[in-house]
Design an enzyme around this catalytic site. Structure first.
Site, mmCIF file in Angstrom:
data_model
loop_
_atom_site.group_PDB
_atom_site.id
_atom_site.type_symbol
_atom_site.label_atom_id
_atom_site.label_comp_id
_atom_site.label_asym_id
_atom_site.label_seq_id
_atom_site.Cartn_x
_atom_site.Cartn_y
_atom_site.Cartn_z
ATOM 1 N N ASN A 142 0.860 -1.187 0.000
ATOM 2 C CA ASN A 142 0.000 0.000 0.000
ATOM 3 C C ASN A 142 0.895 1.236 0.000
ATOM 4 O OD1 ASN A 142 0.544 0.819 2.874
ATOM 5 N ND2 ASN A 142 -0.250 -1.241 3.186
ATOM 6 N N ASP A 193 -3.753 -6.858 4.826
ATOM 7 C CA ASP A 193 -4.646 -7.807 5.494
ATOM 8 C C ASP A 193 -4.491 -9.226 4.956
ATOM 9 O OD1 ASP A 193 -5.989 -6.218 7.424
ATOM 10 O OD2 ASP A 193 -7.031 -5.194 5.797
ATOM 11 N N LYS A 242 11.536 -16.188 -9.589
ATOM 12 C CA LYS A 242 10.634 -15.285 -10.302
ATOM 13 C C LYS A 242 9.704 -16.107 -11.214
ATOM 14 C CE LYS A 242 10.706 -11.762 -13.820
ATOM 15 N NZ LYS A 242 11.527 -11.049 -14.783
ATOM 16 N N PHE A 295 -4.914 3.117 14.431
ATOM 17 C CA PHE A 295 -5.280 4.009 13.335
ATOM 18 C C PHE A 295 -6.325 3.312 12.474
ATOM 19 C CE2 PHE A 295 -2.661 7.860 12.703
ATOM 20 C CZ PHE A 295 -1.973 7.811 13.916
ATOM 21 N N LYS A 305 -13.960 0.219 15.247
ATOM 22 C CA LYS A 305 -12.630 -0.383 15.443
ATOM 23 C C LYS A 305 -12.116 -0.177 16.858
ATOM 24 C CE LYS A 305 -11.691 -0.396 10.617
ATOM 25 N NZ LYS A 305 -11.033 0.121 9.448
HETATM 26 N N1 CTP Z 1 -3.832 -3.575 11.895
HETATM 27 C C1 CTP Z 1 -3.160 -4.639 12.425
HETATM 28 N N2 CTP Z 1 -3.113 -5.821 11.758
HETATM 29 C C2 CTP Z 1 -3.756 -5.979 10.596
HETATM 30 C C3 CTP Z 1 -4.477 -4.895 10.047
HETATM 31 C C4 CTP Z 1 -4.485 -3.697 10.719
HETATM 32 O O1 CTP Z 1 -2.573 -4.507 13.489
HETATM 33 N N3 CTP Z 1 -3.711 -7.129 9.973
HETATM 34 C C5 CTP Z 1 -3.878 -2.315 12.649
HETATM 35 C C6 CTP Z 1 -3.256 -1.121 11.953
HETATM 36 O O2 CTP Z 1 -1.921 -0.906 12.305
HETATM 37 C C7 CTP Z 1 -4.124 0.031 12.438
HETATM 38 C C8 CTP Z 1 -5.465 -0.613 12.565
HETATM 39 O O3 CTP Z 1 -5.237 -1.982 12.826
HETATM 40 O O4 CTP Z 1 -3.750 0.529 13.675
HETATM 41 C C9 CTP Z 1 -6.151 -0.390 11.270
HETATM 42 O O5 CTP Z 1 -7.084 -1.226 11.031
HETATM 43 P P1 CTP Z 1 -7.710 -1.159 9.548
HETATM 44 O O6 CTP Z 1 -6.713 -1.621 8.556
HETATM 45 O O7 CTP Z 1 -8.334 0.163 9.327
HETATM 46 O O8 CTP Z 1 -8.765 -2.107 9.813
HETATM 47 P P2 CTP Z 1 -8.986 -3.448 9.174
HETATM 48 O O9 CTP Z 1 -9.016 -4.419 10.282
HETATM 49 O O10 CTP Z 1 -8.040 -3.724 8.094
HETATM 50 O O11 CTP Z 1 -10.423 -3.167 8.653
HETATM 51 P P3 CTP Z 1 -10.964 -2.803 7.210
HETATM 52 O O12 CTP Z 1 -9.915 -3.145 6.219
HETATM 53 O O13 CTP Z 1 -12.146 -3.629 7.183
HETATM 54 O O14 CTP Z 1 -11.262 -1.334 7.254
#
Ligand code: CTP
Length: 402
Positions: free
Chosen positions: A205, A274, A284, A318, A332
């Site tokens: 990302n 995620d 590769k 965050f 969250k």
């Molecule tokens: N985070 C984490 N581990 C993951 C995904 C996210 O620890 N696998 C943490 C990020 O560092 C941030 C928060 O969770 O502090 C963000 O969550 P976010 O990515 O917004 O939520 P998601 O669980 O991914 O929800 P969605 O994608 O459904 O918005």
């Protein structure tokens, strides 16, 4: 405000040196005891007698005047302010040169160092100055200004010494904040993760790490023992941070778990992927063998795991959202059992890799929309709030009062 505070003000050879007199006057008026240090070049622009009169102390102008003039000048200082700071002094600090009263004192200082540059716009924009500013910031010195306006040389542009009022406000603020995280250990995560398919392809990302680095740096400035775990970014971590580089979410998870027991608070700014590929190829994958579809598997939600273990630690998360910051943020906060959630607005040209971000702070008592805020400023706001959890849990009402 500044009663009983010791401030060292270093004046260097810019035509803006005369404005240091006004800065000293304001600091003294605020109750601070001020010691002025002057380079030889500074004395071409303004005399030591002016500062002696304003501060009640003879300025230190000569490295060899007494045995340890440079050490004495900053001993027990709450802050060392360099105003105005020339391109030359900035270059010397970047290189660690110590050949006059100011540069030696900076190296000997055991307090925050604030630097207020003043120079012609061309000098301010010169590549070498840009590079040196990056270096001194990475070394942990904080730069205030300059501003855009009339320059002494007759030009109009960037390079004007920051206004006295703002300099004094920042000094006061840093003194008040310094040491607030002393004796605390903080874990900050930053940047993106990369989930490799093969050695040349990955899911990731656009996270730049700017937010997390700003938080880690500010935490260290406030006396916190700070560990920064970061995915791949173009940033240089400050040297007083314990720095742990990671690449994938699995590595991040492992690193976070290994530090969690030792810290008082965790701030998760990392943009964790995620999902990862179910299979990773060591070689590769040639395009003629490239599949049309991939199987992905879920990465663990690291922050949610921490929320389940918590055990008295302060957890800040965050949420990067394209819409519904408050609603998604609140969900969250609860789902991950957090103390504070910072919902930030992202989009194709928004949020990621910017110096400013639209943010809403959410805790169990309410929420505060901050609007577009500089990431460094946001780091300060988040840490102000985080510090309060170590005493009494903050409410938005008592934060406004304080
Ligand atoms: N985070 C984490 N581990 C993951 C995904 C996210 O620890 N696998 C943490 C990020 O560092 C941030 C928060 O969770 O502090 C963000 O969550 P976010 O990515 O917004 O939520 P998601 O669980 O991914 O929800 P969605 O994608 O459904 O918005």
């Amino acid at each position: 405000m500044l009663k009983d505070k010791k401030i060292a003000v270093a004046v260097t050879g810019s035509i803006a040196a005369y404005r240091a007199a006004d800065i000293c006057r304001s600091l003294v008026k605020g109750g601070a005891s001020v010691t002025v240090l002057m380079t030889r070049a500074a004395q071409h622009f303004i005399g030591p007698t002016t500062f002696a009169g304003l501060t009640g102390r003879q300025p230190v102008t000569d490295l060899f005047a007494s045995g340890f003039a440079h050490l004495e000048a900053v001993k027990n200082a709450d802050i060392l302010l360099i105003a105005p700071a020339t391109a030359n002094i900035i270059a010397k600090l970047a290189a660690g040169i110590a050949d006059d009263i100011v540069t030696t004192a900076v190296l000997a200082a055991d307090c925050p160092v604030l630097i207020c540059p003043a120079m012609n716009e061309k000098m301010w924009l010169a590549k070498a100055t840009r590079q040196n500013l990056k270096t001194i910031t990475a070394l942990g010195y904080e730069v205030i200004g300059p501003t855009l306006g009339d320059l002494s040389c007759g030009d109009v542009g960037w390079g004007r010494l920051e206004e006295t009022e703002r300099i004094v406000a920042v000094v006061t603020n840093r003194i008040q904040r310094a040491g607030r995280l002393k004796d605390k250990k903080l874990l900050v995560t930053a940047g993106p993760t990369r989930e490799y398919l093969d050695p040349v392809r990955f899911i990731s990302n656009p996270s730049s790490g700017k937010m997390g680095y700003a938080i880690a740096e500010e935490a260290a400035r406030r006396g916190g023992e700070t560990i920064l775990i970061s995915g791949p970014t173009a940033l240089t971590p400050r040297r007083d941070l314990e720095f742990v580089p990671i690449v994938s979410a699995a590595e991040l998870n492992e690193a976070v778990q290994s530090y969690f027991d030792r810290v008082d608070a965790v701030v998760m700014t990392a943009a964790v992927a995620d999902h990862r590929f179910a299979q990773r190829s060591v070689e590769k994958i040639a395009k003629e063998h490239f599949p049309d579809e991939f199987k992905l598997v879920k990465n663990p939600d690291i922050l949610a795991q921490l929320g389940a273990l918590k055990n008295g630690r302060v957890l800040v998360g965050f949420a990067a959202q394209t819409e519904g910051l408050s609603d998604h943020g609140r969900e969250k906060l609860t789902a991950k059992n957090l103390d504070l959630l910072v919902a930030v607005k992202v989009g194709f040209n928004e949020g990621f890799d910017r110096d400013e971000i639209d943010a809403v702070l959410i805790d169990k008592n309410g929420e505060e929309p901050l609007g577009l805020t500089g990431k460094k400023e946001l780091a300060m706001i988040i840490l102000d709030r985080l510090s309060l959890f170590f005493t009494t849990p903050p409410t938005f009402a008592n934060l406004k009062d304080g």
